[in-house]
Motif scaffolding. Sequence first.
Motif, PDB file in Angstrom:
ATOM      1  N   ILE A   8      67.782  27.387 106.897  1.00  0.00           N
ATOM      2  CA  ILE A   8      66.466  27.506 107.557  1.00  0.00           C
ATOM      3  C   ILE A   8      66.514  26.619 108.793  1.00  0.00           C
ATOM      4  O   ILE A   8      66.681  25.398 108.690  1.00  0.00           O
ATOM      5  CB  ILE A   8      65.320  27.056 106.629  1.00  0.00           C
ATOM      6  CG1 ILE A   8      65.371  27.850 105.320  1.00  0.00           C
ATOM      7  CG2 ILE A   8      63.965  27.246 107.318  1.00  0.00           C
ATOM      8  CD1 ILE A   8      64.310  27.416 104.318  1.00  0.00           C
ATOM      9  N   HIS A  12      70.409  23.062 116.664  1.00  0.00           N
ATOM     10  CA  HIS A  12      71.790  22.579 116.775  1.00  0.00           C
ATOM     11  C   HIS A  12      72.458  22.425 115.407  1.00  0.00           C
ATOM     12  O   HIS A  12      73.548  22.913 115.167  1.00  0.00           O
ATOM     13  CB  HIS A  12      71.819  21.223 117.493  1.00  0.00           C
ATOM     14  CG  HIS A  12      71.209  21.286 118.854  1.00  0.00           C
ATOM     15  ND1 HIS A  12      70.334  20.344 119.320  1.00  0.00           N
ATOM     16  CD2 HIS A  12      71.350  22.195 119.844  1.00  0.00           C
ATOM     17  CE1 HIS A  12      69.964  20.661 120.534  1.00  0.00           C
ATOM     18  NE2 HIS A  12      70.555  21.782 120.880  1.00  0.00           N
ATOM     19  N   ALA A  13      71.745  21.727 114.488  1.00  0.00           N
ATOM     20  CA  ALA A  13      72.376  21.418 113.204  1.00  0.00           C
ATOM     21  C   ALA A  13      72.579  22.691 112.374  1.00  0.00           C
ATOM     22  O   ALA A  13      73.663  22.909 111.828  1.00  0.00           O
ATOM     23  CB  ALA A  13      71.525  20.407 112.438  1.00  0.00           C
ATOM     24  N   ASP A  38      65.355  31.515 111.932  1.00  0.00           N
ATOM     25  CA  ASP A  38      64.714  30.562 112.840  1.00  0.00           C
ATOM     26  C   ASP A  38      63.372  31.112 113.305  1.00  0.00           C
ATOM     27  O   ASP A  38      63.249  32.295 113.641  1.00  0.00           O
ATOM     28  CB  ASP A  38      65.620  30.313 114.062  1.00  0.00           C
ATOM     29  CG  ASP A  38      65.199  29.047 114.786  1.00  0.00           C
ATOM     30  OD1 ASP A  38      66.016  28.119 114.889  1.00  0.00           O
ATOM     31  OD2 ASP A  38      64.045  28.965 115.249  1.00  0.00           O
ATOM     32  N   VAL A  56      70.896  16.279 125.749  1.00  0.00           N
ATOM     33  CA  VAL A  56      71.387  15.307 124.769  1.00  0.00           C
ATOM     34  C   VAL A  56      72.741  14.785 125.210  1.00  0.00           C
ATOM     35  O   VAL A  56      73.489  15.473 125.916  1.00  0.00           O
ATOM     36  CB  VAL A  56      71.526  15.914 123.346  1.00  0.00           C
ATOM     37  CG1 VAL A  56      70.178  16.023 122.659  1.00  0.00           C
ATOM     38  CG2 VAL A  56      72.238  17.244 123.372  1.00  0.00           C
ATOM     39  N   ALA A  57      73.032  13.554 124.784  1.00  0.00           N
ATOM     40  CA  ALA A  57      74.369  12.975 125.003  1.00  0.00           C
ATOM     41  C   ALA A  57      75.205  13.348 123.788  1.00  0.00           C
ATOM     42  O   ALA A  57      74.890  12.952 122.672  1.00  0.00           O
ATOM     43  CB  ALA A  57      74.256  11.467 125.140  1.00  0.00           C
ATOM     44  N   ARG A 123      72.423  25.287 122.183  1.00  0.00           N
ATOM     45  CA  ARG A 123      71.940  26.273 121.197  1.00  0.00           C
ATOM     46  C   ARG A 123      72.503  27.659 121.512  1.00  0.00           C
ATOM     47  O   ARG A 123      72.909  28.399 120.618  1.00  0.00           O
ATOM     48  CB  ARG A 123      70.409  26.297 121.173  1.00  0.00           C
ATOM     49  CG  ARG A 123      69.836  27.275 120.161  1.00  0.00           C
ATOM     50  CD  ARG A 123      68.349  27.070 119.905  1.00  0.00           C
ATOM     51  NE  ARG A 123      67.863  27.954 118.864  1.00  0.00           N
ATOM     52  CZ  ARG A 123      67.234  29.107 119.077  1.00  0.00           C
ATOM     53  NH1 ARG A 123      67.004  29.518 120.314  1.00  0.00           N
ATOM     54  NH2 ARG A 123      66.827  29.851 118.076  1.00  0.00           N
ATOM     55  N   ILE A 140      61.478  34.395 112.607  1.00  0.00           N
ATOM     56  CA  ILE A 140      60.896  34.542 111.259  1.00  0.00           C
ATOM     57  C   ILE A 140      60.904  33.198 110.523  1.00  0.00           C
ATOM     58  O   ILE A 140      61.812  32.394 110.726  1.00  0.00           O
ATOM     59  CB  ILE A 140      61.649  35.640 110.448  1.00  0.00           C
ATOM     60  CG1 ILE A 140      60.913  35.963 109.135  1.00  0.00           C
ATOM     61  CG2 ILE A 140      63.076  35.272 110.137  1.00  0.00           C
ATOM     62  CD1 ILE A 140      60.345  37.322 109.103  1.00  0.00           C
ATOM     63  N   PRO A 302      65.667   7.652 120.258  1.00  0.00           N
ATOM     64  CA  PRO A 302      66.739   8.209 121.101  1.00  0.00           C
ATOM     65  C   PRO A 302      67.497   7.172 121.928  1.00  0.00           C
ATOM     66  O   PRO A 302      68.344   7.532 122.729  1.00  0.00           O
ATOM     67  CB  PRO A 302      65.994   9.188 122.018  1.00  0.00           C
ATOM     68  CG  PRO A 302      64.617   8.643 122.120  1.00  0.00           C
ATOM     69  CD  PRO A 302      64.332   7.968 120.795  1.00  0.00           C
TER      70      PRO A 302
END
Length: 419
Positions: A8, A12-13, A38, A56-57, A123, A140, A302
Amino acid sequence: MDFDVIVIGGGHAGLAFARLLESLCAPRRPGLSIAVLDAAPAAAAVLPAEVGLRVVAVSPGSRTILERCGAWPLLPAGRIGPYRRMVVWHHLGAADGARSLGFDAAEAGVEELGYIIENEALRSALWHAPGSAVTLLPGIRPEAVQVGADEACLRLEDGRPLRSRLVVGADGHSSWLRQAMGVGVHEHPYGQHAVVAHLASARPHRATAWQRFLADGPLALLPLADGRVSLVWSCPSARAHELLAMDEEAFGEAVGNASGRVLGSLRPTTPRAAFELVARQAVRCTGQRFALIGDAAHRIHPLAGQGVNLGFRDVAVLAQQLAEHLRVPGADPGDAVVLRAFERSRRWENAAVSRAMTLLNAGFASPIPGLATAAGLGLGVVDHLDVLKRRLAAFAMGRQGEVPAWVRDDGGRRGPDHP
Ligand SMILES: Cc1cc2nc3c(=O)[nH]c(=O)nc-3n(C[C@H](O)[C@H](O)[C@H](O)COP(=O)(O)OP(=O)(O)OC[C@H]3O[C@@H](n4cnc5c(N)ncnc54)[C@H](O)[C@@H]3O)c2cc1C
């Protein structure tokens, strides 16, 4: 069973986990099936011409993971901002003074310390990476989940049921799955917002990530591939709202002053946005037939650019442990032993990094007389402690700690003090 694994969250992860699991399982587990659903629409294959505001780094260790996912080659070279130096300094000193800490790729024996990449570019590369085991279901959400001894069953918002052996929650810091499974969180609001924008600088950024600890929070200027810098300014929420309301000239001036003019004057080239900063740690990241990864399990400050990198480390560990387990014909992807091993591998490091970010933020911005000054002097001291500095660099580069050996031991891009 509809799928072996349902993920779900296709951020990125979630996408990296699905891609990596397929890659590590092939060719030993033909027929492996993974769904990623997603709430957001599918990622565009072609990026807009203007560089996105959220960046992001990405550490070299995360690059290794993205290569293994098949996503790194899909990132357009012109949208990857490598950095070879990092300078961290205290507002009471200069960037090259006694209260500063510097990291250098050449000294560390590596080509780059990391890469500044747009969230959307990452992404998109992960979404469009090659593979046949992953079914992408954009636009969804799940509405309900039921877990039994043999399977987990989701009901989607259009009423469809979807069954699998394992559900992975990669649905971000407000994770629906985490809440649906009744997993609590330890939460620490910082009372800060991070203001982001891209700016053109009078002096070149020299492939350097600049970070200054101000009296009320850290400010970073991150080098973009197109020569501009990306600002991440963590400051008290009221100040953030003032910064958002300023006209362009006043905002450029404020960032120039706050950064000690290290890159000369700065001119904003994009709109600004601000994100509330809250640390949030799930009290556990696994349970019956489910696991939480990325921000769903831990959201951190961050200031050291480690959030997405910690998520990729979860991805690498869970995918590696599952792929090893699935070598046995008929093995169950939701096996409790595998999930407990993942929990043991990642909990300590994720909690420790989150606490370290909170302490750093509090130490530098402390109202306690002397503490912020001591923290500034500490930067200069660490700069002279070679062994500690190399250890810090190796961790920040993703080459140490709880990750599979192939992430630590990446041939030509090995980090300093590598075992
Ligand atoms: C200002 C700022 C700067 C940062 N800079 C850095 C940095 O330099 N380096 C770094 O490493 N990290 C940085 N981070 C942190 C980093 O952005 C996050 O850690 C990372 O994006 C989290 O990725 P994720 O995939 O876990 O979650 P997300 O990116 O939040 O993805 C979650 C996905 O789940 C989907 N979703 C949510 N709810 C549902 C649902 N109910 N059903 C289906 N789908 C759902 C969403 O649409 C989304 O696609 C920064 C964060 C901030 C706020």
